[in-house]
Design an enzyme around this catalytic site. Structure first.
Site, mmCIF file in Angstrom:
data_model
loop_
_atom_site.group_PDB
_atom_site.id
_atom_site.type_symbol
_atom_site.label_atom_id
_atom_site.label_comp_id
_atom_site.label_asym_id
_atom_site.label_seq_id
_atom_site.Cartn_x
_atom_site.Cartn_y
_atom_site.Cartn_z
ATOM 1 N N GLU A 167 10.567 8.476 -17.306
ATOM 2 C CA GLU A 167 9.227 8.995 -17.631
ATOM 3 C C GLU A 167 8.830 8.623 -19.056
ATOM 4 O O GLU A 167 7.673 8.288 -19.328
ATOM 5 C CB GLU A 167 9.200 10.515 -17.454
ATOM 6 C CG GLU A 167 9.290 10.933 -15.997
ATOM 7 C CD GLU A 167 9.478 12.434 -15.837
ATOM 8 O OE1 GLU A 167 8.673 13.045 -15.145
ATOM 9 O OE2 GLU A 167 10.427 12.988 -16.418
ATOM 10 N N HIS B 269 0.837 -1.220 0.000
ATOM 11 C CA HIS B 269 0.000 0.000 0.000
ATOM 12 C C HIS B 269 0.861 1.254 0.000
ATOM 13 O O HIS B 269 0.444 2.304 0.487
ATOM 14 C CB HIS B 269 -0.942 0.042 1.217
ATOM 15 C CG HIS B 269 -1.701 -1.226 1.449
ATOM 16 N ND1 HIS B 269 -2.954 -1.453 0.935
ATOM 17 C CD2 HIS B 269 -1.357 -2.356 2.109
ATOM 18 C CE1 HIS B 269 -3.364 -2.663 1.291
ATOM 19 N NE2 HIS B 269 -2.403 -3.232 1.992
ATOM 20 N N LYS C 228 17.250 21.561 -11.261
ATOM 21 C CA LYS C 228 16.557 20.314 -11.578
ATOM 22 C C LYS C 228 17.412 19.270 -12.283
ATOM 23 O O LYS C 228 18.223 19.578 -13.139
ATOM 24 C CB LYS C 228 15.342 20.596 -12.472
ATOM 25 C CG LYS C 228 14.204 21.360 -11.834
ATOM 26 C CD LYS C 228 13.456 20.605 -10.723
ATOM 27 C CE LYS C 228 12.693 19.402 -11.184
ATOM 28 N NZ LYS C 228 11.497 19.744 -11.952
ATOM 29 N N SER D 270 16.221 21.256 -16.384
ATOM 30 C CA SER D 270 15.072 22.108 -16.666
ATOM 31 C C SER D 270 15.573 23.413 -17.264
ATOM 32 O O SER D 270 16.601 23.941 -16.848
ATOM 33 C CB SER D 270 14.309 22.377 -15.366
ATOM 34 O OG SER D 270 13.584 23.590 -15.464
#
Ligand code: ARG
Length: 463
Positions: A286, A152, A279, A273
């Site tokens: 992704e 979970h 970043k 970024s």
């Protein structure tokens, strides 16, 4: 010249003519079309349709066409079958028009697609073994270091990092097996099936199948020319690979966040970024997660194209090619990136160990200890639950509660009880095959390496 113009007196609508062509995409089947045509030509010679000289000229032309490689698109060419016939005629002249004797494009496309899928299965199996190898190397490097396992997405029990990595390995081993199983049904030869009823010539189907390294000729000409199960099965197997990769990517993205801090993103596989100078983004992961969706879409497209088709060949089947090509290319590139990422990635072992030492992940071990003292599990569960509640109130872990606190919860906490709460002890009690006790994980790692070296041998042998 078209392959079928005799019975037509009117020209095709120009838009329609271009629109229905498959050559823009089936060009990639050229190597298979050439191989299948060589096998057919040899069978024609055996059946007396081509004499020795004609066979030699035909094979010579086909070899040249093979060397020329995948052609650029040509609006005058309908499909790869038309291309090869036209090229043989261009190279060997009139004898080229004999090549199509006793065959149909319906069996040719079924054959080409099977040869394509077979080669992709072998390539993708190889890529999967490389990826699995990278997981095994990381599991080995992690040694006895630990991390939390989640259920979970809440901290559940401590496990060895190697145990976690080997969980992915199991998925990839199943993927390899699944492709191998699919390959059996792919590897039968439709040639000799003709358009639907079987060829009109006494062609030696066994010899054709053997020449193309198929296990056997297909059993039924109607099925052989209309069947695309093998393509659907292949893309379904690819979908599961993509699913596994996307789960892996999703978890690694999560574990690379500052909040988790388990995975250190390798710069080779990350992007910055343009706006935020600090970043480092997990773009490789992704994109793998994102591209998985395209593979599922290809699998659906195949189902939808084949659904409700009467026997046997229907032109709808032309639409089954592109989903196969695109899924195979997509999954191959995903696997290559994933293997590179896994070889380069680093883990923050300290942080993972820290995380594994907090969050009451020894609670089940505490209950197990009490069970060994003769307390029924449900009672032990309740007692330890009370201790957890007390510890949360005090801002402690279970091992930090005093003997007096435990007494309040009805637990007689002696020295052995506290020992049972230590991380190493908690790991050690999961001492079953497939469990996370260090000795079991070492065994599992050994087994994984053996399986892989077997597969590696096989995957390379078929290269
Ligand atoms: N380009 C066609 C395909 O991919 C080849 C088979 C054509 N057969 C036919 N009867 N028109 O399906």
């Amino acid at each position: 010249m078209k392959m079928w113009s005799g019975r037509f007196s009117q020209a095709q609508d120009a838009d329609f003519e271009q629109w229905q062509r498959s050559f823009p995409f089936d060009r990639v089947l050229l190597p298979y079309e050439v191989a299948a045509s060589k096998a057919h030509a040899s069978a024609l010679a055996k059946a007396g349709v081509l004499n020795g000289e004609e066979l030699a000229a035909t094979l010579h032309a086909l070899e040249q066409i093979g060397r020329e490689g995948v052609p650029v698109d040509d609006p005058a060419i309908e499909d790869v079958h038309h291309y090869v016939e036209s090229r043989v005629v261009a190279i060997a002249s009139e004898v080229g028009y004999k090549l199509h004797t006793g065959r149909s494009r319906n069996e040719q496309i079924a054959t080409d697609l099977r040869l394509y899928v077979r080669e992709q299965i072998d390539d993708i199996t190889r890529l999967l073994t490389h990826l699995a190898m990278a997981f095994v190397q990381q599991a080995e490097a992690a040694g006895p270091t630990v991390m939390p396992a989640y259920t979970h997405l809440q901290r559940a029990e401590p496990v060895l990092i190697a145990h976690w990595l080997l969980a992915y390995m199991e998925m990839f081993l199943r993927d390899i097996e699944r492709l191998g199983d699919c390959r059996k049904r792919v590897n039968v030869c439709p040639l000799g099936s003709g358009a639907v009823a079987g060829t009109i010539l006494p062609l030696d189907r066994e010899a054709i199948a053997e020449q193309l390294e198929f296990d056997a000729p297909t059993a039924n000409s109607i099925d052989a020319t209309s069947d695309r199960d093998f393509a659907i099965e292949f893309v379904q197997a690819l979908s599961l690979i993509a699913l596994h990769l996307s789960r892996w990517a999703g978890e690694f993205i999560l574990f690379s966040t500052t909040e988790f801090g388990f995975v250190k993103l390798p710069e080779q596989y990350s992007t910055g970024s343009s706006a935020m100078p600090q970043k480092k983004n997990p773009d490789a992961l992704e994109l793998i997660r994102g591209k998985a969706g395209k593979v599922f879409a290809d699998a659906s497209a195949l189902f939808i194209a084949a659904k409700g088709l009467p026997l046997a060949y229907n032109k709808d089947l032309q639409e089954t090619q592109q989903p196969v090509f695109s899924a195979a290319q997509q999954v191959s590139s995903m696997l290559r990136v994933a293997a590179g990422f896994m070889a380069a990635v680093e883990f923050d072992y300290d942080r993972m160990r820290q995380a594994a030492s907090h969050g009451f992940m020894n609670a089940q071990a505490a209950a197990a200890y009490l069970v060994n003292k003769g307390i029924p599990f449900r009672r032990a569960h309740e007692l330890v639950g009370n201790a957890v509640r007390l510890a949360i109130e005090q801002g402690f872990e279970l091992q930090q509660l005093s003997k007096a606190d435990y007494a309040l919860c009805g637990i007689d906490a002696d020295e052995h009880f506290y020992n049972a709460l230590a991380l190493e002890e908690v790991l050690a009690i999961h001492n079953v095959p497939g469990g996370t006790a260090p000795a079991r994980v070492r065994e599992a790692l050994q087994t994984a390496k053996e399986k892989l070296s077997q597969l590696f041998g096989v995957a390379h042998a078929s290269a």
